[in-house]
Design an enzyme around this catalytic site. Structure first.
Site, PDB file in Angstrom:
ATOM      1  CD  GLU A 107      -2.501  -1.305   2.703  1.00  0.00           C
ATOM      2  OE1 GLU A 107      -2.553  -0.279   3.417  1.00  0.00           O
ATOM      3  OE2 GLU A 107      -3.141  -2.340   2.946  1.00  0.00           O
ATOM      4  CG  ASP A 165       3.637  12.645   4.551  1.00  0.00           C
ATOM      5  OD1 ASP A 165       3.421  12.411   5.753  1.00  0.00           O
ATOM      6  OD2 ASP A 165       4.560  13.371   4.153  1.00  0.00           O
ATOM      7  CB  CYS A 185      14.564  43.937 -16.425  1.00  0.00           C
ATOM      8  SG  CYS A 185      15.574  44.537 -17.777  1.00  0.00           S
TER       9      CYS A 185
HETATM   10  S1  IVH Z   1      -1.167   0.728   8.713  1.00  0.00           S
HETATM   11  C1  IVH Z   1      -0.576  -1.149  12.707  1.00  0.00           C
HETATM   12  N1  IVH Z   1      -1.281   1.608   6.229  1.00  0.00           N
HETATM   13  O1  IVH Z   1       1.640   5.576   8.748  1.00  0.00           O
HETATM   14  C2  IVH Z   1      -0.679  -0.551  11.355  1.00  0.00           C
HETATM   15  N2  IVH Z   1      -0.549   3.099   7.922  1.00  0.00           N
HETATM   16  O2  IVH Z   1       3.886   4.956  10.523  1.00  0.00           O
HETATM   17  C3  IVH Z   1      -0.638   0.897  11.384  1.00  0.00           C
HETATM   18  N3  IVH Z   1      -0.037   5.342   7.100  1.00  0.00           N
HETATM   19  O3  IVH Z   1      -0.098   5.828  11.766  1.00  0.00           O
HETATM   20  C4  IVH Z   1      -0.960   1.619  10.215  1.00  0.00           C
HETATM   21  N4  IVH Z   1      -0.531   4.973   5.002  1.00  0.00           N
HETATM   22  O4  IVH Z   1      -0.820   7.309   9.827  1.00  0.00           O
HETATM   23  C5  IVH Z   1      -0.978   1.896   7.513  1.00  0.00           C
HETATM   24  N5  IVH Z   1      -1.455   2.254   4.013  1.00  0.00           N
HETATM   25  C6  IVH Z   1      -1.175   2.540   5.284  1.00  0.00           C
HETATM   26  C7  IVH Z   1      -0.736   3.812   5.665  1.00  0.00           C
HETATM   27  C8  IVH Z   1      -0.423   4.053   7.002  1.00  0.00           C
HETATM   28  C9  IVH Z   1      -0.114   5.855   5.870  1.00  0.00           C
HETATM   29  C10 IVH Z   1       0.415   6.070   8.294  1.00  0.00           C
HETATM   30  C11 IVH Z   1      -0.539   5.994   9.440  1.00  0.00           C
HETATM   31  C12 IVH Z   1       0.231   5.321  10.529  1.00  0.00           C
HETATM   32  C13 IVH Z   1       1.643   5.605  10.137  1.00  0.00           C
HETATM   33  C14 IVH Z   1       2.578   4.578  10.702  1.00  0.00           C
END
Ligand code: IVH
Length: 649
Positions: free
Chosen positions: A115, A119, A429
């Site tokens: 996935e 951000d 300019c």
């Molecule tokens: S899964 C236990 N999937 O990244 C699993 N997180 O560094 C936790 N994030 O807090 C999250 N895209 O804010 C997951 N496809 C995605 C994501 C994702 C962005 C963010 C999310 C999470 C952070 C973790």
């Protein structure tokens, strides 16, 4: 490192990380980049690994984020919102795969869901009997902020689970990421700058700041989007894999990211990681990596969790696209239409894998609004395929030796005057022979509404400028057939045609000439009015601001622009050159005497002349191709003094 040194470093790191957590999670205003934050956290984790006795439950490695803001009510998540471990290289991803194969005792290829790592900010949504009951930010992972009212304004989020297909669960907790598209972020920042408000440093902060508004009407105006990526808790339904969870959400109309793929084996994970890195610039929103998740929920369960993150998933980060660096200088670039753009010369820094040593500062009002000075430490941001920008200044890093930027009053390319027209942010300019503008100037000069020189298209102009055959519009009339023959794809016949077109263009009208000069704010209409008002170009050149203002349809902007254009020595030289090439424009009664020693020179009169009226003397100078000015400047060649001469002498 001995244990005492380790303890000291550890305390310093924990303190710093807590501070930065607060800046990031509470105030949406980070002071360091994600890359730097990751480095601090990794260093801390490494020390804790080496000295396990120093590990405490309250260490930032064991917790996520900061406590929620007081304004919103707080809600405990049904299951904690965790973070993800990070991988920064292909090797890190291999290690991840090796680890889980060992732990789960698997020898075959594992299926993974791949996935994009969006951000934005994580959001936890609780649907009760199919209705959105609560939306809660991550907060510290256990307890977050209730942002339900704000979340209801997100257009693409279904507020109810439709009564079709799968049975609607009694309770469902789902998770996703709220983001702002890059275009929308830029638009929002432009509006904020215009309203005198501080711009957001990046789309993520804009999304976070928008969702955490105390007034939902403000959030409603912000273009937020959401993608769901996990089911935290669900009753009555039993998806067996991450793939099934996402399909379930998607079947109900919840937005699921279209780039999610199922892959088999770790090599395919790595391929996906690099493929998404390549696509990163073409996505409308920012991603900072990809997330690898073991697809099978039974395997996930077997692998379980570390204190802060699951063992069955990892975030494969891309190089960060925001870095801190220093502004070593601010230079000025002149665009093809003469606009001067201040550009920051940066201490070179790698931003998202690209070395950045310049960043546009747009214009002086932007510099003032962001309060940027030479010597400042700044956050440099690169999004999509755009030129890097200075997102914000780290004011706390100032030493007092920073220097303000001053827009030069002379063009750095050609030395002509630089003007700023009222109500315009841009400086320009006004040099006709400015090398930065020459192509555009000549294109305009030769255009249909200008001198209408047939056959002088963009490609020909491009080549002539590149071969240094022409440096200003007047040079065109000094070209010979041999010159044209040097150009690519220009045979004898087309060269003859061009010479003929140039000869024809030498006989023109004052109106067309004035337009062709490309004086800012002097289009066809104004050119016509001026040509009808004055008998000769010299008379136009001698007109004062108040003379011009007396003409209907000429306002202060236009008058100032004309005065400045004819006040520029470079432009006068070119007009003299046009005359010397025997160019004629009807309305120009005084025969062009460019062989005259006065041609192109600037005169100023002062005092009472003995033999003639000052007006007569002025006209004599003008008719000889000289220029008359009312005040002495660096460009004055002669001061003609009569009796009782004033300060000008
Ligand atoms: S899964 C236990 N999937 O990244 C699993 N997180 O560094 C936790 N994030 O807090 C999250 N895209 O804010 C997951 N496809 C995605 C994501 C994702 C962005 C963010 C999310 C999470 C952070 C973790």
């Amino acid at each position: 490192m001995d244990i005492t040194a380790a303890e000291a470093r550890l305390n310093a790191l924990r303190e710093a990380i807590r501070h930065h957590n607060e800046r990031y999670y509470l105030f949406d205003a980070p002071e360091i980049t994600d890359g730097e934050y990751d480095r601090l956290l990794r260093e801390l984790a490494e020390i804790e690994r080496q000295f396990p006795s120093l590990l405490t439950p309250d260490s930032p490695t064991q917790k996520v984020g900061a406590a929620p803001l007081e304004h919103f009510s707080t809600v405990r998540h049904l299951s904690p919102m965790l973070s993800l471990g990070n991988a920064f290289s292909d090797d890190d991803i291999y290690q991840f795969s090796k680890r889980i194969k060992q732990l789960a005792d698997i020898t075959d290829n594992i299926s993974f869901m791949m996935e994009p790592k969006l951000d934005g900010l994580a959001l936890n949504l609780i649907y009760e009997k199919g209705v959105l009951a609560r939306a809660v930010t991550r907060g510290d992972g256990d307890v977050g902020e209730d942002v339900t009212l704000n979340t209801r304004t997100i257009r693409t989020l279904p507020l109810t689970v439709p009564q079709q297909g799968y049975p609607v669960p009694e309770v469902m907790e789902i998770r996703g990421e709220v983001c702002m598209e890059i275009e929308a972020f830029r638009r929002l920042n432009r509006q904020r700058l215009e309203a005198g408000e501080a711009p957001f440093a990046n789309p993520r902060n804009a999304a976070a700041g928008s969702l955490r508004q105390l007034n939902p009407q403000v959030t409603d105006k912000r273009p937020l989007i959401i993608f769901l990526y996990a089911i935290g808790h669900i009753t009555g339904l039993f998806p067996a894999s991450q793939e099934e969870s996402l399909k379930l959400l998607s079947s109900w109309g919840f937005p699921v990211n279209p780039h999610i793929r199922k892959v088999d084996g770790i090599d395919a994970c790595i391929d996906y990681y690099h493929m998404m890195e390549g696509q990163r610039d073409s996505l409308p929103y920012e991603i900072d990596g990809v997330v690898v998740k073991v697809n099978d929920l039974a395997v996930q369960e077997k692998l379980g969790f570390l204190s802060r993150s699951p063992r069955w998933a990892i975030a494969c980060k891309f190089p960060p696209r925001q870095e801190l660096t220093k502004i070593e200088d601010i230079i000025v670039q002149v665009g093809r239409t003469g606009v001067l753009t201040p550009v920051a010369v940066l201490k070179p820094v790698s931003v998202g894998g690209v070395m950045v040593s310049r960043a546009t500062l747009h214009n002086t009002s932007e510099i003032e609004k962001k309060d940027i000075m030479i010597g400042d430490t700044v956050l440099v941001h690169r999004a999509g395929d755009v030129i890097p920008e200075v997102a914000m200044v780290q004011k706390e890093n100032r030493t007092g030796r920073e220097q303000p930027f001053v827009m030069p009053s002379q063009c750095p390319e050609c030395g002509a005057d630089v003007i700023q027209i009222e109500d315009e942010a841009a400086h320009r300019c006004i040099g006709l022979a400015c090398p930065a503008q020459i192509k555009e100037r000549i294109r305009h000069f030769a255009s249909k509404k200008g001198l209408d020189i047939d056959g002088l298209g963009e490609k020909v102009i491009q080549q002539m400028v590149a071969k240094k055959m022409i440096h200003d519009p007047a040079d065109l009339f000094y070209l010979k057939k041999e010159d044209f023959l040097q150009l690519e794809r220009l045979g004898s016949k087309s060269s003859d045609n061009l010479i003929a077109a140039l000869n024809a263009a030498k006989k023109t009208t004052m109106e067309k000439l004035i337009y062709a000069l490309g004086i800012r704010h002097v289009g066809e209409h104004v050119a016509r009015i001026i040509a009808r008002t004055y008998p000769s170009l010299e008379a136009v050149m001698a007109a004062s601001r108040s003379d011009l203002l007396a003409i209907r349809d000429i306002g202060p902007e236009v008058a100032d622009s004309i005065i400045r254009f004819f006040g520029e020595a470079q432009n006068l030289r070119i007009i003299a050159k046009l005359k010397a090439a025997r160019m004629e424009w009807s309305g120009n009664t005084a025969a062009a005497e460019t062989s005259s020693p006065l041609a192109g020179h600037s005169f100023v009169f002062t005092g009472t002349l003995a033999k003639m009226k000052r007006e007569e003397a002025k006209n004599m100078v003008l008719s000889q191709g000289g220029m008359v000015h009312s005040s002495v400047s660096q460009k004055t060649d002669f001061v003609v003094a009569g009796s009782d001469a004033g300060v000008k002498l």
